[in-house]
Design an enzyme around this catalytic site. Structure first.
Site, mmCIF file in Angstrom:
data_model
loop_
_atom_site.group_PDB
_atom_site.id
_atom_site.type_symbol
_atom_site.label_atom_id
_atom_site.label_comp_id
_atom_site.label_asym_id
_atom_site.label_seq_id
_atom_site.Cartn_x
_atom_site.Cartn_y
_atom_site.Cartn_z
ATOM 1 N N HIS A 161 -15.188 42.048 -42.708
ATOM 2 C CA HIS A 161 -15.863 41.694 -41.454
ATOM 3 C C HIS A 161 -16.872 40.564 -41.672
ATOM 4 C CE1 HIS A 161 -17.742 42.729 -37.465
ATOM 5 N NE2 HIS A 161 -18.778 42.148 -38.055
ATOM 6 N N GLU A 162 -17.759 40.763 -42.634
ATOM 7 C CA GLU A 162 -18.789 39.742 -42.880
ATOM 8 C C GLU A 162 -18.175 38.443 -43.386
ATOM 9 O OE1 GLU A 162 -21.522 40.210 -41.589
ATOM 10 O OE2 GLU A 162 -21.362 42.375 -41.306
ATOM 11 N N HIS A 218 -17.217 36.296 -40.423
ATOM 12 C CA HIS A 218 -18.341 35.488 -39.941
ATOM 13 C C HIS A 218 -18.544 34.285 -40.861
ATOM 14 C CE1 HIS A 218 -19.789 37.977 -36.729
ATOM 15 N NE2 HIS A 218 -20.051 39.012 -37.494
ATOM 16 N N HIS A 224 -16.078 31.476 -40.372
ATOM 17 C CA HIS A 224 -16.371 30.751 -39.136
ATOM 18 C C HIS A 224 -17.420 29.667 -39.399
ATOM 19 C CE1 HIS A 224 -16.894 31.367 -34.476
ATOM 20 N NE2 HIS A 224 -16.239 30.268 -34.778
#
Length: 707
Positions: free
Chosen positions: A490-491, A494, A497
């Site tokens: 998940h991290e 980010h 991105h």
């Protein structure tokens, strides 16, 4: 900082690590509390000088003369302040906290005054209407458009009589947010439960006991358990000692509340009850000053969602879809606890994780602890990097950047030509003085510098996994749970991105300028790979035997993927609705006492299926909305999950043709249409550019077993 700024430093700042790292990487370990005030005071003056120059009538309203110099000066301040804020989160000390707290109001006041500056607003308006505007890149135009919006939301159009109060509101909110976070950290750090009788540890996994066998570090004898999640949750999940589970649970849910002295060894000074009320009053006042009916409406100005009613309807409809599944989950768990665990007096909140783990073991014939042994962190990282390298055509290599702790690792990201396009840090383990949870943050953004060079982005990836422990005197490599694996992916989403952007204007490169309710799309997208056999097979190796995850065990965890997803989904929606209604319909001005808690209880009574204990004060540690930037934005997780599930379905469709979800062509399109464009265009446009249509909720319901 520009080279000229670094070269012009006063003598007393020549050795200050917060002013001398230029555009490079800060020497974190060299930063001392006494460095903070001199550095920030100097950088504030430098930034203000840039503002004054921009306001000079002789300064043309152009990108090169107005927007870029301002961006340069505020970035210098922002990056140094970012280093301090980061250290405040991962290496908190009393001295650092004081120094940070002393400068926070000044930094807040500067950025508040910037947003309120009517003359600067006028110059940006002139820029937007000038003939040269049409020649700017789409990213530069988006920066200007966002700036005009932010001036309006920052109070630039307020009267001179109202601006001082508006600035005061920003200052008070920043101070209260920091205090909220400090209280949660102090309340978590202060609790230690010591066990001296080994019989009380029955049911706990070996590594959880080994991790607790650190009492001697606190000059204690026995096993010490804390409220840090890697210590707390194994007790809730595995301990057969119901009294111990209750003790830990009651301490956990009363942190930072008026009940903390009784249950959590905390101080009344750390009670966040009044802090929450004050923050909500200030947010409501801010919204009304800007002409909005409430803070929720204000929060939507830079988001995808179009109205307060749309968000409320989205959440309530989702809750109605999930509730039948949640009720089924709860009934099954209650019956199992009664018949198989002899919990005949009713399932209590401190029994839920324990009973759930036992039910999962019975139904799917595996335990989370058994599964955990297949996920040594180094092997998981190798697997994660392999996914990223395959999909996005990059190479990740170990780097040697300055760090703030011996546990921290650093990495470079290289493109197909071998050029470094980004760096990132990984800070994996929980420790005292480090804020709980997991997050990604921006250490440096991508931009084209005035000299034409590319400033490559840098990101922080921070987790709180259980650290390595010694078993029988031997340091065992750290293993993480499958949930931890999902958190890491998940991290990293980010991070990607931010790191893989190709936008050259800082204000919309990477995660900058992305609508808050779309910013979770890349992170939730990456989670899906944690359920793919072709991925897990290559990122697992048993901690003792080195053997990969057996296909039989994978099939079991896949079958268990949506275990209790009904009530877990409902729990997240209850949190989202609590946040939303606190900012949309709560009468903050006249609220008193436990009004925030009462609202959270009423929403849980309406939608949730698990009975609430009277002592629970979970809202007092809801840092996402009171200290983490998600105020009137927690719904974003579910909103973006609709987008991310739909995006991932494109990879599932590709797999039907190619045999692999790690499809390079689809990955290249995703990188180009989602990751690389950052905030340079609306997220809805990026989604449609990738999928060729509007988003659909179908994939999310299917993935979650709620169809």
């Amino acid at each position: 900082m520009t080279t000229s700024l670094t070269n012009s430093l006063p003598a007393e700042l020549q050795n200050n690590p917060l002013t001398t790292f230029g555009r490079g990487i800060a020497a974190y370990l060299e930063v001392k509390p006494e460095h903070i005030a001199p550095a920030i005071e100097y950088l504030l003056k430098h930034a203000q000088d840039a503002v004054d120059l921009a306001l000079n009538p002789s300064t043309p309203s152009t990108w090169d003369c107005l927007a870029e110099p301002l961006e340069d000066a505020t970035e210098s301040l922002g990056r140094s302040w970012g280093v301090i804020s980061h250290l405040n989160s991962v290496a908190d000390t009393p001295e650092l906290r004081v120094a940070y707290g002393e400068m926070l109001p000044k930094v807040t006041a500067f950025f508040s005054s910037l947003g309120q500056n009517l003359e600067l607003y006028k110059k940006f308006k002139e820029l937007s209407k000038a003939p040269g505007f049409s020649k700017l890149s789409s990213a530069q135009k988006k920066v200007i458009e966002n700036s005009l919006r932010d001036f309006r939301l920052g109070g630039a159009e307020l009267s001179d009589a109202d601006k001082p109060r508006f600035s005061q509101i920003q200052d008070e909110q920043a101070t209260l947010g920091k205090a909220f976070s400090d209280h949660v950290l102090d309340a978590t750090d202060s609790f230690v439960h010591l066990i001296t009788d080994q019989a009380e540890l029955v049911g706990l996994p070996e590594d959880a006991i080994a991790a607790a066998d650190t009492a001697q570090q606190k000059n204690l004898q026995g096993w010490a358990f804390t409220l840090h999640f890697p210590s707390y949750y194994p007790v809730m999940q595995y301990s057969e000692n119901r009294a111990l589970r209750r003790l830990m649970y009651e301490a956990y849910v009363t942190r930072a509340s008026e009940l903390a002295p009784e249950f959590a060894k905390g101080k009344l000074d750390w009670d966040n009850t009044q802090n929450m009320l004050e923050q909500l009053r200030l947010r409501d006042e801010e919204a009304r000053m800007l002409g909005f009916k409430n803070y929720a409406a204000l929060s939507l100005a830079p988001k995808m969602a179009s109205s307060v009613e749309e968000v409320d309807s989205f959440l309530t409809n989702f809750a109605q879809k999930a509730k039948p599944f949640a009720l089924k989950d709860w009934q099954e768990l209650s019956e199992f606890a009664k018949t198989e665990l002899s919990i005949v007096d009713g399932l209590e909140p401190w029994d839920v994780a324990f009973a759930s783990e036992r039910l999962k073991q019975e139904r799917y014939s595996f335990s989370e602890n058994e599964l955990k042994q297949y996920f040594p962190l180094p092997k998981v990282l190798d697997g994660l990097f392999q996914v990223i390298q395959t999909l996005f055509g990059v190479k990740i290599e170990a780097a040697d950047l300055p760090t703030w702790h011996t546990d921290v690792q650093s990495f470079s990201v290289k493109n197909a030509k071998g050029n470094i396009v980004a760096y990132f840090y990984l800070d994996p383990y929980a420790r005292p003085g480090k804020r709980g949870g997991a997050w990604m943050d921006d250490a440096r953004g991508r931009r084209v510098l005035p000299n034409g060079e590319i400033q490559v982005p840098v990101a922080y990836l921070v987790c709180n996994f259980a650290p390595p422990v010694k078993v029988d005197g031997v340091l065992r490599q750290p293993t993480i749970t499958h949930d931890d694996v999902i958190t890491l992916f998940h991290e990293s989403g980010h991070g990607l991105h931010h790191l893989l952007t190709q936008v050259s204007a800082l204000g919309v490169s990477g995660i900058n300028g992305v609508e808050w309710d779309a910013v979770e799309l890349p992170s939730q997208f990456m989670e899906n790979f944690c359920w793919e056999w072709e991925v897990l097979e290559k990122m697992t190796a048993h901690a003792e035997t080195g053997k990969p995850l057996p296909r039989e065990l994978f099939d079991k965890i896949l079958a268990a993927k949506n275990f209790q997803n009904g009530y877990m989904t409902l729990r997240q929606i209850v949190m989202s609705l609590t946040d939303w209604r606190l900012h949309a319909s709560f009468d903050a001005k006249n609220a008193q006492g436990q009004a925030v808690l009462d609202l959270s209880r009423s929403i849980a009574d309406q939608f949730n299926v698990i009975p609430q204990p009277k002592i629970s004060r979970w809202i007092n540690t809801f840092s996402h909305i009171f200290a983490g930037g998600y105020a009137a934005g927690y719904y974003s997780y579910k909103w973006a999950e609709v987008l991310s599930a739909d995006v991932y379905s494109a990879f599932e469709e590709a797999a039907k043709l190619t045999g692999s979800v790690l499809d390079e062509k689809t990955g290249a399109r995703y990188r180009e249409e989602i990751l690389e464009v950052g905030g340079s265009r609306p997220a809805a446009e990026s989604f449609k550019a990738f999928r060729g249509r509007e988003p659909s909720i179908d994939a999310l319901l299917r993935h979650g077993g709620l169809a």
